[in-house]
Design a protein around this motif. Structure first.
Motif, mmCIF file in Angstrom:
data_model
loop_
_atom_site.group_PDB
_atom_site.id
_atom_site.type_symbol
_atom_site.label_atom_id
_atom_site.label_comp_id
_atom_site.label_asym_id
_atom_site.label_seq_id
_atom_site.Cartn_x
_atom_site.Cartn_y
_atom_site.Cartn_z
ATOM 1 N N LEU A 42 0.953 -1.162 -0.002
ATOM 2 C CA LEU A 42 -0.003 -0.145 0.032
ATOM 3 C C LEU A 42 0.967 1.255 0.199
ATOM 4 C CD1 LEU A 42 -2.926 1.030 -0.292
ATOM 5 C CD2 LEU A 42 -2.824 1.065 2.540
ATOM 6 N N PRO A 43 1.832 1.332 0.857
ATOM 7 C CA PRO A 43 2.667 2.695 0.827
ATOM 8 C C PRO A 43 3.167 2.883 -0.741
ATOM 9 C CG PRO A 43 3.110 1.503 2.809
ATOM 10 C CD PRO A 43 2.151 0.408 2.118
ATOM 11 N N PHE A 44 3.828 1.726 -1.482
ATOM 12 C CA PHE A 44 4.488 1.806 -2.711
ATOM 13 C C PHE A 44 3.429 2.460 -3.487
ATOM 14 C CE2 PHE A 44 5.341 0.265 -6.781
ATOM 15 C CZ PHE A 44 6.722 1.103 -7.189
ATOM 16 N N MET A 45 1.954 1.968 -3.566
ATOM 17 C CA MET A 45 1.119 2.525 -4.370
ATOM 18 C C MET A 45 0.615 4.007 -4.049
ATOM 19 S SD MET A 45 -1.466 -0.830 -4.939
ATOM 20 C CE MET A 45 -2.216 -0.608 -3.393
ATOM 21 N N VAL A 46 0.734 4.335 -2.809
ATOM 22 C CA VAL A 46 0.332 5.673 -2.421
ATOM 23 C C VAL A 46 1.226 6.567 -2.942
ATOM 24 C CG1 VAL A 46 0.006 7.312 -0.662
ATOM 25 C CG2 VAL A 46 -1.033 5.047 -0.657
ATOM 26 N N VAL A 85 -6.916 -10.233 -9.160
ATOM 27 C CA VAL A 85 -8.010 -9.679 -9.503
ATOM 28 C C VAL A 85 -8.621 -9.061 -7.912
ATOM 29 C CG1 VAL A 85 -10.384 -9.552 -10.154
ATOM 30 C CG2 VAL A 85 -8.698 -10.152 -11.696
ATOM 31 N N VAL A 86 -8.686 -10.049 -7.276
ATOM 32 C CA VAL A 86 -9.220 -9.582 -5.916
ATOM 33 C C VAL A 86 -8.216 -8.600 -5.250
ATOM 34 C CG1 VAL A 86 -9.661 -10.492 -3.687
ATOM 35 C CG2 VAL A 86 -10.313 -11.750 -5.522
ATOM 36 N N TRP A 87 -7.071 -8.732 -5.303
ATOM 37 C CA TRP A 87 -6.109 -7.963 -4.707
ATOM 38 C C TRP A 87 -6.207 -6.548 -5.400
ATOM 39 C CZ3 TRP A 87 -3.895 -7.808 -0.195
ATOM 40 C CH2 TRP A 87 -3.634 -8.752 0.528
ATOM 41 N N ALA A 88 -6.217 -6.579 -6.698
ATOM 42 C CA ALA A 88 -6.475 -5.313 -7.488
ATOM 43 C C ALA A 88 -7.742 -4.766 -7.048
ATOM 44 C CB ALA A 88 -6.497 -5.352 -8.946
ATOM 45 N N ILE A 89 -8.798 -5.272 -6.773
ATOM 46 C CA ILE A 89 -10.134 -4.583 -6.368
ATOM 47 C C ILE A 89 -9.815 -3.964 -5.017
ATOM 48 C CG2 ILE A 89 -12.440 -5.234 -5.720
ATOM 49 C CD1 ILE A 89 -12.438 -6.939 -8.165
ATOM 50 N N LEU A 90 -9.356 -4.864 -4.023
ATOM 51 C CA LEU A 90 -9.186 -4.375 -2.846
ATOM 52 C C LEU A 90 -8.045 -3.160 -2.619
ATOM 53 C CD1 LEU A 90 -8.861 -7.744 -0.768
ATOM 54 C CD2 LEU A 90 -10.875 -6.013 -0.815
ATOM 55 N N ALA A 91 -7.012 -3.382 -3.570
ATOM 56 C CA ALA A 91 -6.176 -2.156 -3.731
ATOM 57 C C ALA A 91 -6.743 -0.728 -4.108
ATOM 58 C CB ALA A 91 -4.759 -2.612 -4.635
ATOM 59 N N HIS A 92 -7.520 -1.117 -5.052
ATOM 60 C CA HIS A 92 -7.973 0.186 -5.824
ATOM 61 C C HIS A 92 -9.123 1.003 -4.499
ATOM 62 C CE1 HIS A 92 -10.604 2.785 -8.146
ATOM 63 N NE2 HIS A 92 -9.560 2.874 -8.983
ATOM 64 N N ALA A 93 -10.014 0.025 -3.939
ATOM 65 C CA ALA A 93 -10.760 0.429 -2.944
ATOM 66 C C ALA A 93 -9.855 1.238 -1.721
ATOM 67 C CB ALA A 93 -11.644 -0.787 -2.315
ATOM 68 N N ASP A 94 -8.766 0.640 -1.583
ATOM 69 C CA ASP A 94 -7.996 1.362 -0.444
ATOM 70 C C ASP A 94 -7.352 2.626 -1.005
ATOM 71 O OD1 ASP A 94 -8.134 -0.888 1.115
ATOM 72 O OD2 ASP A 94 -6.344 -2.006 0.731
ATOM 73 N N LEU A 95 -6.954 2.722 -2.026
ATOM 74 C CA LEU A 95 -6.305 3.802 -2.878
ATOM 75 C C LEU A 95 -7.440 5.128 -2.662
ATOM 76 C CD1 LEU A 95 -4.281 2.763 -5.365
ATOM 77 C CD2 LEU A 95 -3.262 3.757 -3.582
ATOM 78 N N CYS A 96 -8.804 4.550 -3.321
ATOM 79 C CA CYS A 96 -9.887 5.619 -3.269
ATOM 80 C C CYS A 96 -10.364 5.865 -1.701
ATOM 81 C CB CYS A 96 -10.840 4.926 -4.055
ATOM 82 S SG CYS A 96 -10.479 4.827 -5.634
#
Length: 171
Positions: free
Chosen positions: A16-20, A96-107
């Motif tokens: 998560l910190p890398f994506m942020v 796909v599951v991790w991508a959905i959760l990661a996008h929800a986290d980012l948003c």
């Protein structure tokens, strides 16, 4: 070997910190969020698929095909690829599951595209309004849809794995 060392480096990056940081540097848009998610989620799939290919490479029928004169591409497409495909699809579903959760986290954290309504932003709206304990209808539908899509992707991958792997049908 170079690719696996690169995967080791990417495994050292926190998810998560890398994506942020990446979305902060590139800007808040859907494409940048997709890029940030794609840069970090491929690492486990590559390691698992590589280990499966290395183990399949040592099987007797692959060695027999090599001895009989089959080329690298024939061995890859006839013997290796069909055996790796079910595992790759299963890990694709996990991705796909991790991508959905990661996008929800980012948003949820406010790093999504401000012009697009997402499930993470819906949950953040309920959180910022302070109605998480009183108005469940604000955050429950997006949470249910996140869980439903994630479960659907997993069940689809499991069904594909059962179709593609005959040994699983016998159980």
């Amino acid at each position: 070997m170079f690719l696996m060392r690169f995967v080791d480096v990417v495994f050292g990056l926190p998810f998560l910190p890398f994506m942020v940081v990446l979305v902060s540097l590139l800007g808040r848009s859907q494409m940048n969020a997709i890029i940030a998610i794609a840069v970090i989620t491929w690492r486990s799939v590559s390691r698992v698929v590589r280990s499966q290919v290395l183990s399949l490479r040592e099987l007797p029928y692959v060695k027999a095909a090599k001895v009989m004169g089959a080329g690298h591409f024939r061995i890859l497409y006839v013997h290796i690829f069909p055996n790796v495909l079910p595992l790759a699809v299963l890990y694709l579903a996990f991705g796909v599951v991790w991508a959905i959760l990661a996008h929800a986290d980012l948003c949820f954290l406010g790093f999504g595209d401000p012009e697009v309504v997402t499930w993470g932003e819906m949950i953040y709206s309920a959180w910022s309004a302070g109605v998480m304990t009183t108005a469940f209808w604000w955050y429950l539908p997006p949470a249910i849809f996140i869980a439903a899509v994630a479960s659907g992707a997993f069940f689809y991958a499991r069904a594909f794995e059962e179709v593609a792997n005959p040994r699983l049908k016998e159980r």
